[in-house]
Design a protein around this motif. Sequence first.
Motif, PDB file in Angstrom:
ATOM      1  N   TYR A  57       0.776  -1.188   0.046  1.00  0.00           N
ATOM      2  CA  TYR A  57       0.108   0.005  -0.013  1.00  0.00           C
ATOM      3  C   TYR A  57       0.850   1.071   0.074  1.00  0.00           C
ATOM      4  CZ  TYR A  57      -4.067  -2.738   0.877  1.00  0.00           C
ATOM      5  OH  TYR A  57      -5.301  -3.743   0.645  1.00  0.00           O
ATOM      6  N   LYS A  60      -3.358   0.480  -3.391  1.00  0.00           N
ATOM      7  CA  LYS A  60      -3.167  -0.881  -3.468  1.00  0.00           C
ATOM      8  C   LYS A  60      -2.294  -1.264  -4.663  1.00  0.00           C
ATOM      9  CE  LYS A  60      -4.949  -5.629  -2.662  1.00  0.00           C
ATOM     10  NZ  LYS A  60      -6.254  -6.389  -2.657  1.00  0.00           N
ATOM     11  N   GLY A  81      -3.508   1.452   4.680  1.00  0.00           N
ATOM     12  CA  GLY A  81      -3.918  -0.145   4.209  1.00  0.00           C
ATOM     13  C   GLY A  81      -3.615  -1.080   5.412  1.00  0.00           C
TER      14      GLY A  81
END
Length: 613
Positions: free
Chosen positions: A165, A267, A237
């Motif tokens: 992330y 992502k 994340g």
Amino acid sequence: MEDEMKEYYSKNSKVTPVQTVQIGQLLAVNAEEDAWLRAQVCYVDYGFSENVEKSKAYKLNPKFCSLSFQATKCKLAGLEVLSDDPDLVKVVESLTCGKIFAVEILEKADIPLVVLYDTSGEDDININATCLKAICDKSLEVHLQVDAMYTNVRVTNICSDGTLYCQVPCKGLNKLNDLLHKIEEYFHCKHMTSEYFVSLPFCGKICLFHCKGKWLRVEITNVHSSRALDVQFLDSGTVTSVKVSELREIPPRFFQEMIAVPPQAIKCCLADLPQSIGMWTPDAVLWLRDSVLNCSDCSIKVTKVDETRGIAHIYLFTPKNFPDPHRSINRQITNADLWKHQKDVFLSAISSGASSPNSKSANTPILGNTGENFRKSLSDILRKSLVDHSSSFSMEELPPPAHLSKPGEHMDVYVPVACHPGYFVVQPWQEIHKLEVLMEEMILYYSMSEERHVAVEKDQVYAAKVENNHSPELQTFGPNATWIALRWYRVLLKGILTNGLVSVYELDYGKHELVSIRKVQPLLDVFRKLPFQAVTAQLAGVKCSQWSEEASMVFRNHVEKKPLVALVQTVIENTNPWDRKVVVYLVDTSLPDTDIWIHDFMSEYLVELSKVN
């Protein structure tokens, strides 16, 4: 009923429209498509308002009042501050009208507070959370372009499968940092009061968590209990388990602006890795984390954006290697030594969202503490254990047996499992609070620790992740109880099956379960201090060699999942704590005027049953 109303009003010539109406009067109304609906200024079975001609309104016949009105007002949890936002109203209408949902009622009131779940697909969709995401400011979103280069990128999280992330400098990130700074100042000036504590946690709720000296946005993803839950840091994340007491509400004055900023964690995955690499090894993950995690001046080159999976394929560079593709992280990580699969290797359990470890010894005793002292001591030990992987996993150390009253004495118990009067399980009531603390700390510890390969042995004690919920204090959250109720238990391994499952006995709740062998982990010594709470029991005062299913069901209905008083007749000791047995009289003292002795009730039931037969 609507068909009957149509038949009655359409074909009964004696029924005529109302001449005068009063506010609050119940009517039968001829609506669109020749449907007949009950109404009271607005339709009471569908909840929408409409202006109708008086010629279409009739007095409601009393026979159509027997069925309760079917429309109930409700509020979507987490959207209260934005209830007047026209964009949100449109989103809610488009996502909900005319559809069937599972409803989680968080608060029963005149207008209940609810979470809606669309369960029609493969995955359950949280409608409340979806509505919030739909009203994000699109101008603040980051749209990565293929073949574009991005500098000053920060890698915020690396998962065990190699997923990364990243935060990319953008307008949205600047806006977020500005808002978080304002909230910090607001809390400082206002001397934060209890009104900002999260009193009603639910899946999809957005709130704040204080980490490393600053406030961060988190979304609740899983509620384990009234005290422990999982959260995902929206802008890094990271997924971790925290205590409810550590979360704070977003102040209403900042809520709309805060929700408008899209999640800043992008992502990604490393592009063009050799197919021969296969599954990520712990060594490869650790090397990647050591190389780039939390480095604020990395660079990336985007090679592909997979919109369906929501993931970008990238080349990743540290500052000294940019922009030479042959010196990228992608190339460096292909070193063969990093991809040798080894057993029993822990990955680092500390994520960017975890609290700092405490320096207390992992051997600190915990049995002498009660209440919050017990909780604090156990938490301190476990935070030390998260970074000290030398903690013992001894298979020999067992806790002392649970304290039981002597024969002739009373004790308060809870019955988590009851098969029949000849076999049920009791828990000492005075230890239930300590057991709840232990269960929550096991959730927090094992959720933050990655899975460890374990060569399991029969008749040994482990921790296992089981899909159920036994606690008398816990509620079930969400529409999918088995998904929400994944918890870690202390278990005795009873058998190893050939299909990847093992048979376990829950040492604190007395249930037998089948679980995946991958969900069995070593039980830390710190989790072996509290005595195992499940004690096998037999009902005294009643004799029967074989209990029928009907009699067993009657017994279960009267004792299972209930707090009772036990009068101990006999304690049968054994070397193994799980083989101890107690013979007790059970008394239900919940009624105000009388106590119910279960053995008397069952004896009377057997007499009546014999008369029938």
